[in-house]
Motif scaffolding. Sequence first.
Motif, PDB file in Angstrom:
ATOM      1  N   SER A 145       0.847  -1.185   0.000  1.00  8.67           N
ATOM      2  CA  SER A 145       0.000   0.000   0.000  1.00  8.67           C
ATOM      3  C   SER A 145       0.881   1.233   0.000  1.00  8.67           C
ATOM      4  O   SER A 145       2.074   1.188   0.301  1.00  8.67           O
ATOM      5  N   GLY A 146       0.258   2.316  -0.321  1.00  2.82           N
ATOM      6  CA  GLY A 146       0.957   3.592  -0.349  1.00  2.82           C
ATOM      7  C   GLY A 146       0.989   4.217   1.039  1.00  2.82           C
ATOM      8  O   GLY A 146       0.660   3.577   2.041  1.00  2.82           O
ATOM      9  N   PRO A 147       1.362   5.500   1.133  1.00  2.74           N
ATOM     10  CA  PRO A 147       1.431   6.190   2.423  1.00  2.74           C
ATOM     11  C   PRO A 147       0.088   6.180   3.137  1.00  2.74           C
ATOM     12  O   PRO A 147      -0.955   6.410   2.535  1.00  2.74           O
ATOM     13  N   GLY A 148       0.111   5.885   4.411  1.00  4.46           N
ATOM     14  CA  GLY A 148      -1.105   5.876   5.219  1.00  4.46           C
ATOM     15  C   GLY A 148      -2.087   4.787   4.834  1.00  4.46           C
ATOM     16  O   GLY A 148      -3.260   4.880   5.136  1.00  4.46           O
TER      17      GLY A 148
ATOM     18  N   ILE B 177      -1.480   2.497  -3.910  1.00  9.71           N
ATOM     19  CA  ILE B 177      -0.285   3.003  -4.568  1.00  9.71           C
ATOM     20  C   ILE B 177      -0.714   3.687  -5.857  1.00  9.71           C
ATOM     21  O   ILE B 177      -1.398   3.077  -6.682  1.00  9.71           O
TER      22      ILE B 177
ATOM     23  N   GLU C 123      10.658   5.132 -11.617  1.00 11.66           N
ATOM     24  CA  GLU C 123       9.944   4.993 -10.352  1.00 11.66           C
ATOM     25  C   GLU C 123       9.445   3.554 -10.176  1.00 11.66           C
ATOM     26  O   GLU C 123       9.495   3.005  -9.079  1.00 11.66           O
TER      27      GLU C 123
ATOM     28  N   GLU D 218      12.539  -2.156  -4.113  1.00 15.46           N
ATOM     29  CA  GLU D 218      12.136  -2.121  -2.695  1.00 15.46           C
ATOM     30  C   GLU D 218      11.396  -3.402  -2.307  1.00 15.46           C
ATOM     31  O   GLU D 218      11.651  -3.996  -1.268  1.00 15.46           O
TER      32      GLU D 218
END
Length: 157
Positions: free
Chosen positions: A129-132, A136, A145, A152
């Motif tokens: 998942s993305g931030p918070g 994504i 990117e 990662e």
Amino acid sequence: MAVLKPEVKAFIVQAVACFDPPSTVVESVKTGFGVVVSRQQVEAHDPTKVSGRGLAERWKELFEETRKAFLEDTSAIGISHKAVRLRALNRMAAKAEGMGNMALAAQLMEQAAKECGDAFTNKVRKELSGPGGAPIPVANLSVDEWKGIAREVADEV
């Protein structure tokens, strides 16, 4: 064909409503009531069969009530409970191990692990998942990117 008492008829109707096969019902009636009935006589007490189309209305109602209760409530069926299945698997695994049948014991242990929710399997479950916890963003990522994200993820695994 023997004339059956109401309690025997009720037993047969309820057993058939619970999907017991006619041969099992025949044995149960013989054991429980001392009455010998044929498989055909048992099937005549099942309103879902052609031979049961002439069944009295009270027996049809009993059949429907019993079938509905049986399908809605699995708590009376021991094997429907995880703890009961695990205990049975434990007994079987111990017996298989005691008999020196390690292959069967290993299979039973694997089945028990599956019952516990894949606790001992080597399945990797990863949530990305993305931030918070947001999704994504994928629409506006450049190739570089994407490569960075892939590196990662590969490093984490």
